[in-house]
Structures are given as C-alpha cells and as structure tokens.
Motif scaffolding. Structure first.
Motif, PDB file in Angstrom:
ATOM      1  N   SER A 140       0.829  -1.210   0.000  1.00  0.00           N
ATOM      2  CA  SER A 140       0.000   0.000   0.000  1.00  0.00           C
ATOM      3  C   SER A 140       0.861   1.257   0.000  1.00  0.00           C
ATOM      4  N   ALA A 141       2.159   1.090  -0.130  1.00  0.00           N
ATOM      5  CA  ALA A 141       3.062   2.233  -0.190  1.00  0.00           C
ATOM      6  C   ALA A 141       2.949   2.917  -1.553  1.00  0.00           C
ATOM      7  N   THR A 142       3.418   4.143  -1.629  1.00  0.00           N
ATOM      8  CA  THR A 142       3.474   4.808  -2.927  1.00  0.00           C
ATOM      9  C   THR A 142       4.426   4.053  -3.832  1.00  0.00           C
ATOM     10  N   LEU A 143       4.293   4.252  -5.119  1.00  0.00           N
ATOM     11  CA  LEU A 143       5.168   3.562  -6.072  1.00  0.00           C
ATOM     12  C   LEU A 143       6.634   3.890  -5.786  1.00  0.00           C
ATOM     13  N   GLU A 144       6.908   5.140  -5.451  1.00  0.00           N
ATOM     14  CA  GLU A 144       8.281   5.549  -5.164  1.00  0.00           C
ATOM     15  C   GLU A 144       8.850   4.761  -3.986  1.00  0.00           C
ATOM     16  N   LYS A 145       8.056   4.635  -2.931  1.00  0.00           N
ATOM     17  CA  LYS A 145       8.541   3.930  -1.734  1.00  0.00           C
ATOM     18  C   LYS A 145       8.573   2.418  -1.943  1.00  0.00           C
ATOM     19  N   GLU A 146       7.586   1.896  -2.658  1.00  0.00           N
ATOM     20  CA  GLU A 146       7.559   0.460  -2.924  1.00  0.00           C
ATOM     21  C   GLU A 146       8.783   0.037  -3.724  1.00  0.00           C
ATOM     22  N   ASN A 147       9.190   0.879  -4.662  1.00  0.00           N
ATOM     23  CA  ASN A 147      10.317   0.539  -5.518  1.00  0.00           C
ATOM     24  C   ASN A 147      11.666   0.637  -4.812  1.00  0.00           C
ATOM     25  N   LEU A 148      11.661   1.079  -3.560  1.00  0.00           N
ATOM     26  CA  LEU A 148      12.885   1.046  -2.766  1.00  0.00           C
ATOM     27  C   LEU A 148      13.145  -0.343  -2.183  1.00  0.00           C
ATOM     28  N   ILE A 149      12.115  -1.195  -2.161  1.00  0.00           N
ATOM     29  CA  ILE A 149      12.213  -2.493  -1.476  1.00  0.00           C
ATOM     30  C   ILE A 149      12.821  -3.531  -2.417  1.00  0.00           C
ATOM     31  N   THR A 150      13.989  -4.026  -2.030  1.00  0.00           N
ATOM     32  CA  THR A 150      14.679  -5.052  -2.814  1.00  0.00           C
ATOM     33  C   THR A 150      14.430  -6.442  -2.214  1.00  0.00           C
ATOM     34  N   CYS A 151      14.821  -7.449  -2.965  1.00  0.00           N
ATOM     35  CA  CYS A 151      14.745  -8.820  -2.448  1.00  0.00           C
ATOM     36  C   CYS A 151      15.603  -8.954  -1.191  1.00  0.00           C
ATOM     37  N   LYS A 152      16.743  -8.300  -1.168  1.00  0.00           N
ATOM     38  CA  LYS A 152      17.616  -8.354  -0.001  1.00  0.00           C
ATOM     39  C   LYS A 152      16.923  -7.757   1.223  1.00  0.00           C
ATOM     40  N   ASN A 153      16.112  -6.713   1.029  1.00  0.00           N
ATOM     41  CA  ASN A 153      15.349  -6.151   2.150  1.00  0.00           C
ATOM     42  C   ASN A 153      14.373  -7.170   2.728  1.00  0.00           C
ATOM     43  N   LEU A 154      13.781  -8.005   1.882  1.00  0.00           N
ATOM     44  CA  LEU A 154      12.866  -9.034   2.385  1.00  0.00           C
ATOM     45  C   LEU A 154      13.619 -10.061   3.225  1.00  0.00           C
ATOM     46  N   LEU A 155      14.800 -10.466   2.776  1.00  0.00           N
ATOM     47  CA  LEU A 155      15.561 -11.488   3.491  1.00  0.00           C
ATOM     48  C   LEU A 155      16.210 -10.954   4.766  1.00  0.00           C
ATOM     49  N   SER A 156      16.428  -9.659   4.841  1.00  0.00           N
ATOM     50  CA  SER A 156      17.071  -9.072   6.021  1.00  0.00           C
ATOM     51  C   SER A 156      16.077  -8.394   6.954  1.00  0.00           C
ATOM     52  N   MET A 157      14.780  -8.472   6.652  1.00  0.00           N
ATOM     53  CA  MET A 157      13.710  -7.873   7.466  1.00  0.00           C
ATOM     54  C   MET A 157      13.821  -6.352   7.535  1.00  0.00           C
ATOM     55  N   THR A 158      14.208  -5.742   6.431  1.00  0.00           N
ATOM     56  CA  THR A 158      14.331  -4.286   6.404  1.00  0.00           C
ATOM     57  C   THR A 158      13.472  -3.671   5.300  1.00  0.00           C
ATOM     58  N   SER A 159      12.261  -4.211   5.101  1.00  0.00           N
ATOM     59  CA  SER A 159      11.377  -3.696   4.054  1.00  0.00           C
ATOM     60  C   SER A 159      10.838  -2.307   4.372  1.00  0.00           C
ATOM     61  N   GLY A 160      10.827  -1.949   5.664  1.00  0.00           N
ATOM     62  CA  GLY A 160      10.240  -0.672   6.063  1.00  0.00           C
ATOM     63  C   GLY A 160       8.727  -0.713   6.176  1.00  0.00           C
ATOM     64  N   LEU A 161       8.126  -1.889   6.010  1.00  0.00           N
ATOM     65  CA  LEU A 161       6.665  -2.029   6.073  1.00  0.00           C
ATOM     66  C   LEU A 161       6.216  -2.320   7.507  1.00  0.00           C
ATOM     67  N   ASP A 162       4.971  -1.992   7.799  1.00  0.00           N
ATOM     68  CA  ASP A 162       4.421  -2.103   9.151  1.00  0.00           C
ATOM     69  C   ASP A 162       4.393  -3.550   9.621  1.00  0.00           C
TER      70      ASP A 162
END
Length: 361
Positions: A140-162
């Motif tokens: 539900s993030a803006t496109l700009e913020k969503e596009n900051l999320i990499t696969c590495k962010n998912l594996l390191s728990m740093t997506s920035g999502l709630d």
C-alpha cells in the motif's frame, strides 16, 4: 697429504649427512594436510550412521539429565549431529521418528536457501527491487517507496513495512512505515520472496523448492498454508538433513546445491540495525540484537551460553536449528513451547545451551 685427505673426508661426510637429512625430513606437523570428512545419509533411506557421546569424549553422564530436561520442557524430538552422524536422537511426549511437526519461523531459512539457489541460477538478483519480479502494487506504499524495497530487504527484514498489523501480506496489510533499509522489523512479508522465485522460475514455489532442494537432500514434508503463512511441516530427520546441508557449506556429498559464497553472506550481519540477523538466520556472538515486535536494541549476545560462531533458525514455540561450525554440530529441537509462547528467541535457548555445554564439554 694424509692431513688434507682427512680434512676432505670429514667435510664430505658432514655435507652428505646434512643433505640426506634435508631430503628425508617430513613436513612440519602444521603443514601436513588433515582430512575432515562429513557423513551424508543416503537419499530415500532410513539409514543414518551414528556415533556415540563416549566416542567423542563427551561427558556421557550428562546425557540423561539433558533428555529429562527436554521432556520436562515439552520437547517432542531432539537430534544432535556431529560431522553428519547422529550422536543423540530422542522422541518424547508421544512423538515418533515418522511424526511430522511444523518448523514455524525456523523454516524461513528454507526460503533463504532457495533464494540463493535461484540467484546462483541467474533467475533473480537480490539487489533488484521486488516489483521487478511480481509487478507493482504489492504493497500500500506509494510507487516511489515500494520501488525502494529489494529482495535483499525481504531477506534481512528491512522492508520498512508495518509489522504491527499481523502476518497478512495482502497489499492492504503492507503499509509504509519507513524507507526500506532504515528499519528492522520481523514480519511475514519475507514470504513475498517465494512469489518472486515462482515468477522468475515460471514454476510454482512448491515445484521449484522440491526440485532444487527437497529431493536433492532426501527431505520429506510439505508446505501447508496456515492462516496468512506458508509453513513447512516435516519429520525431525528432514530438518536435520537441511541443517547438515547448511553446515556443509551448501554441499551434499559431491554436489554443490547452494553456493558457499551465498551462505557466507546469508549467515553474516545483513544490515546495520540488527547485528544478530543475516538473511532470515539469527547470529550469535554479536554485541547487540533486536527481537520481534520491538524496536528496542538489547546489549550482549543473543545466546550467551552458546558458541559465538553459532547461527540458528528460530521458530515460534521453540522450533530450533542450531549450526555450530567450530564444533561440527547441527542440533535440532521440535515441540511445544518450553515455557511461554514466543516468536523466536526464548529463555529456553540459553538454558538448553547450559545443559549442552555440560554434555559436550
């Protein structure tokens, strides 16, 4: 003349002895190669070689107190491997060798391994944004913020999502809190990596997982949808097979299944916020750590009684995969919560390692 001949003869003998000595001296001990073999149980077989605590010069008198403690703490199964061979295997509280049980978040490490395989096969790049593989609008993030999320962010728990709205991973559940990479929060959004791999491989997640990991190391079990989560269930020996693969640097016998370079990366600190977290693996021996459901930083090691080089898969209600490279150990625990319900780490980890240290010396 005789005097010169005598001097020549003595000199010749000294040189001969010295040369002979240099020619036959063995290499210093520290230069002599030492082979360290790892045992792998055969595929599609119940055969698994064992070794005893006494063979390893462990304190065998501490084994029964350990098993009594495990039974008291609601354990269903427990395995210790040393260089791949079973040293301890115990089934408690009505569980058996063939009974399946859930891995909970210890199974996150399966997603890590398969992500490494997919990257090794050039299907994905962990530095690419998630939307490259599953399209935009997955949060539900803006496109700009969503596009900051990499696969590495998912594996390191740093997506920035709630992380406070439960484990839902529908777009409405995935609300922006901070830019990716600036906040560590334990969250079910890592499951989007399974969607990434399915899309990139043009297969279902289950099919890719089975072909690239499960069947190659002889695991049994299946992914079962539980609420919003995709949870792996298997026998304890299957969990031990996976732990053995990881402890052997991603090899199974002579086959490299996950690259060693990826696993080294996955089992070291993955970001600057939580020192004790790699790619869905928990890391011991760090000076600080964070825990699920809090932004507080704790001082000290994750599990003080455990070896500093240990890394582990930790699941809800005390599902455990401990890998200790310095001691050639893989330790598995499945069961109900030892005490109170928990998401990953609990007091049980440190208490258990206190008991293990008495056994393993």
């Amino acid at each position: 003349m005789n005097r010169f001949f005598s001097i020549f003869l003595v000199t010749f003998i000294i040189l001969f002895v010295n040369c002979s000595s240099e020619a036959v001296d063995p290499l210093p001990l520290e230069e002599t190669p030492i082979a360290t073999s790892i045992y792998f149980p055969p595929l599609n077989s119940d055969t698994w070689e064992t070794t005893s605590a006494s063979d390893l010069n462990w304190n065998e008198s501490e084994l029964q107190p350990l098993l009594d403690y495990l039974e008291e703490k609601n354990t269903k199964s427990f395995i210790i491997l040393h260089k791949g061979k079973i040293v301890v295997e115990s089934y408690l509280n009505g569980h058996t060798e063939t009974s399946p049980w859930y891995w909970a978040s210890a199974g996150k490490t399966l997603t890590t391994a398969v992500s490494g395989i997919a990257q090794d096969e050039n299907l994905i790049n962990l530095n690419n944004k998630v939307s490259d593989y599953i399209g935009t609008g997955w949060t539900s993030a803006t496109l700009e913020k969503e596009n900051l999320i990499t696969c590495k962010n998912l594996l390191s728990m740093t997506s920035g999502l709630d992380d406070t709205s439960g484990d839902g991973i529908a777009p409405s559940d995935l609300q922006y809190v901070a830019d990716a990479g600036t906040r560590w929060a334990y969250h079910g959004v890592f499951l989007k990596m399974q969607d990434v791999i399915a899309s990139a491989s043009n297969q279902t997640w289950d099919d890719y997982f089975n072909a690239k990991l499960k069947t190659k190391i002889g695991m049994t079990g299946a992914w079962i949808q539980t609420g919003n989560l995709n949870v792996y269930w298997s026998t304890t020996r299957s969990m031990a097979r996976f732990g053995l693969l990881i402890s052997a640097n991603g090899t199974w016998e002579d086959t490299q299944i996950v690259s060693e370079s990826f696993l080294n990366e996955a089992t070291t600190t993955s970001q600057t916020i939580n020192e004790a977290y790699g790619y869905l693996w928990w890391l011991n021996g760090k000076s600080t750590y964070h825990l699920p459901q809090t932004q507080f930083e704790f001082s000290g090691e994750l599990i003080p009684n455990a070896p500093q080089d240990m890394y582990c898969g930790l699941g809800k209600n005390d599902q455990k995969i401990y890998v200790v490279p310095s001691r050639d150990l893989v330790i598995i625990r499945m069961g109900e919560s030892a005490e109170d319900s928990n998401f990953a780490l609990s007091n049980f980890d440190n208490e258990l390692w206190g008991k293990l240290n008495l056994l393993i010396n």
